[in-house]
Scaffold this active site. Structure first.
Site, PDB file in Angstrom:
ATOM      1  N   TYR A 102      21.520  18.950  36.822  1.00  0.00           N
ATOM      2  CA  TYR A 102      21.035  17.329  36.130  1.00  0.00           C
ATOM      3  C   TYR A 102      21.771  16.495  38.382  1.00  0.00           C
ATOM      4  O   TYR A 102      21.033  16.670  38.453  1.00  0.00           O
ATOM      5  CB  TYR A 102      21.973  16.415  35.349  1.00  0.00           C
TER       6      TYR A 102
HETATM    7  C1  UGA Z   1      25.205   9.134  31.284  1.00  0.00           C
HETATM    8  C2  UGA Z   1      23.679   8.982  32.097  1.00  0.00           C
HETATM    9  O1  UGA Z   1      23.003   9.668  30.496  1.00  0.00           O
HETATM   10  C3  UGA Z   1      23.632  10.122  32.865  1.00  0.00           C
HETATM   11  O2  UGA Z   1      22.314   9.983  32.919  1.00  0.00           O
HETATM   12  C4  UGA Z   1      23.828   9.210  34.055  1.00  0.00           C
HETATM   13  O3  UGA Z   1      23.373   9.847  35.203  1.00  0.00           O
HETATM   14  C5  UGA Z   1      25.191   9.452  33.866  1.00  0.00           C
HETATM   15  O4  UGA Z   1      25.909   8.454  32.537  1.00  0.00           O
HETATM   16  C6  UGA Z   1      26.034   8.914  35.540  1.00  0.00           C
HETATM   17  O5  UGA Z   1      26.719   7.669  35.096  1.00  0.00           O
HETATM   18  O6  UGA Z   1      26.230   8.992  35.595  1.00  0.00           O
HETATM   19  P1  UGA Z   1      26.945   9.938  29.895  1.00  0.00           P
HETATM   20  O7  UGA Z   1      27.998   9.648  30.655  1.00  0.00           O
HETATM   21  O8  UGA Z   1      26.734  12.003  29.917  1.00  0.00           O
HETATM   22  O9  UGA Z   1      25.767  10.314  31.059  1.00  0.00           O
HETATM   23  O10 UGA Z   1      27.104   9.146  28.794  1.00  0.00           O
HETATM   24  P2  UGA Z   1      26.516   9.208  27.264  1.00  0.00           P
HETATM   25  O11 UGA Z   1      25.339   9.846  27.161  1.00  0.00           O
HETATM   26  O12 UGA Z   1      25.891   7.863  26.886  1.00  0.00           O
HETATM   27  O13 UGA Z   1      27.796  10.019  26.534  1.00  0.00           O
HETATM   28  C7  UGA Z   1      29.278   8.989  27.027  1.00  0.00           C
HETATM   29  C8  UGA Z   1      30.311   9.148  26.613  1.00  0.00           C
HETATM   30  O14 UGA Z   1      30.271   9.989  24.815  1.00  0.00           O
HETATM   31  C9  UGA Z   1      30.239  11.468  26.805  1.00  0.00           C
HETATM   32  O15 UGA Z   1      31.912  11.669  26.709  1.00  0.00           O
HETATM   33  C10 UGA Z   1      29.215  12.158  26.099  1.00  0.00           C
HETATM   34  O16 UGA Z   1      30.084  13.148  26.008  1.00  0.00           O
HETATM   35  C11 UGA Z   1      30.295  11.460  24.981  1.00  0.00           C
HETATM   36  N1  UGA Z   1      28.944  11.460  24.213  1.00  0.00           N
HETATM   37  C12 UGA Z   1      28.073  11.797  23.836  1.00  0.00           C
HETATM   38  C13 UGA Z   1      29.079  11.937  22.282  1.00  0.00           C
HETATM   39  O17 UGA Z   1      30.949  12.093  21.898  1.00  0.00           O
HETATM   40  N2  UGA Z   1      28.333  12.490  21.574  1.00  0.00           N
HETATM   41  C14 UGA Z   1      27.826  12.583  21.512  1.00  0.00           C
HETATM   42  O18 UGA Z   1      25.993  12.382  20.661  1.00  0.00           O
HETATM   43  C15 UGA Z   1      26.361  11.812  22.932  1.00  0.00           C
END
Ligand code: UGA
Length: 331
Positions: free
Chosen positions: A167
């Protein structure tokens, strides 16, 4: 971009999505004429996106087109909608907010074709159209995921991007395409790197949505890794404000749009337990491929060039997301 400046006609791609729908609502409320494109990819249920644009579709200064950027006839869509008398309009008055994308950091493994089509080819097609048409600004919604896993925090726009997910690779390719069209054809591009956005209408694959919903339904929450990973969470209203102010930014700039502080997943759960007044049931699973350990936005440049000043408070923003999710689940 001034409110009630009716000389702007605006195209928002991905208008049915979390960020696109909020952005379009703000622009419509500010009296701009907004044209929204959405193709309803099946990444998450169509019904959620339909709900996101329910209000918009009733507004006289909003026009909706169900179209795929890979096949859409932009000339037709914008000519019909831009104005009844195009000759009276000043030049370079069309603003494009290109938010449509195949989202999902962790879901992108093995799916490079969908990500290539929707994030690279679609962006290139829109830029091709933009190069032949006078536009005021082309804003490209990029992502903190272009930085990759780094201890070099906070992340500044000058850092060497090294994404660790397919991505992130495709979002970075989109940035490079913007740069090419800006350099070779003077398309007035500005690139915004959003940092983990949250608030009402958050995508259902994102952490806060999943955590809140699991707590409502007394299910276990899966924590990837040990929960000490941190994110620079950014409230949706700040993203919208930063994005609109970027219309007046100098062309060719890349700008971080973050919340300004970072919080660990563990701390998020404490805040949620406090809001919901119940204990979360946690299940620790392995770190997911493509996830970075930390993100932190250096927003000095956005503060300077956009007068960007994030206001979102985690407790308030999370409460708003909780209330929204409660209302959608009981509707
Ligand atoms: C998010 C968005 O989903 C992406 O589309 C975007 O590009 C990205 O931010 C960005 O900043 O550019 P992410 O940071 O992975 O990606 O956001 P979340 O899905 O909200 O996850 C946040 C944190 O929670 C991560 O560290 C992830 O590992 C954790 N998490 C997520 C869990 O521990 N359990 C889950 O079920 C989901």
């Amino acid at each position: 971009m001034r409110k009630k400046n009716r000389s702007h006609k605006i195209l928002v791609t991905g208008v049915g999505g979390f960020i696109g729908s909020h952005l379009a609502e703000r622009l419509v409320k500010d009296q701009h004429e907004v044209i929204g494109i959405e193709c309803f990819t099946d990444y998450y249920p169509r019904g959620m996106k339909e709900k996101n644009i329910e209000w918009l579709k009733k507004q006289p200064n909003f026009k909706f087109h169900e179209e795929n950027l890979l096949t859409a006839d932009f000339g037709k869509i914008l000519k019909v909608s831009v104005s009844a008398s195009p000759s009276r309009l000043p030049e370079r008055q069309l603003v494009i907010f290109h938010l449509a994308a195949q989202a999902g950091v962790r879901a992108s493994w093995g799916e490079i074709e969908i990500y290539t089509e929707n994030n690279i080819r679609a962006t290139q097609r829109l830029l091709e159209w933009a190069k032949d048409n006078r536009i005021k600004k082309f804003i490209y919604a990029s992502s903190s995921s272009v930085y990759g896993d780094t201890d070099d925090l906070p992340m500044t726009e000058g850092n060497l991007p090294k994404p660790v997910s397919p991505y992130g690779v495709t979002k970075l390719a989109g940035e490079h395409l913007c740069y090419l069209y800006s350099n070779n054809y003077r398309v007035p591009v500005t690139i915004l790197r959003y940092f983990t956005v949250y608030g009402p209408r958050q995508r259902p694959d994102m952490a806060f949505y999943k955590f809140i919903r699991a707590m409502f339904e007394d299910r276990e929450i899966e924590i990837y890794g040990d929960g000490t990973q941190t994110r620079d969470f950014t409230y949706i209203d700040d993203i919208v404000a930063g994005t609109i102010s970027a219309v007046d930014a100098p062309d060719g700039e890349i700008l971080n749009i973050g919340g300004g502080t970072r919080t660990s997943v563990k701390d998020i759960l404490d805040v949620l337990e406090n809001i919901l007044q119940k204990k979360a049931k946690l299940k620790y699973v392995s770190v997911q491929k493509g996830d970075v350990k930390h993100t932190a936005a250096d927003i000095t440049k956005a503060r300077k060039l956009l007068k960007y000043n994030p206001q979102g408070k985690l407790e308030d923003g999370l409460s708003n997301e909780v209330n929204w999710l409660k209302s959608t689940l009981t509707r």
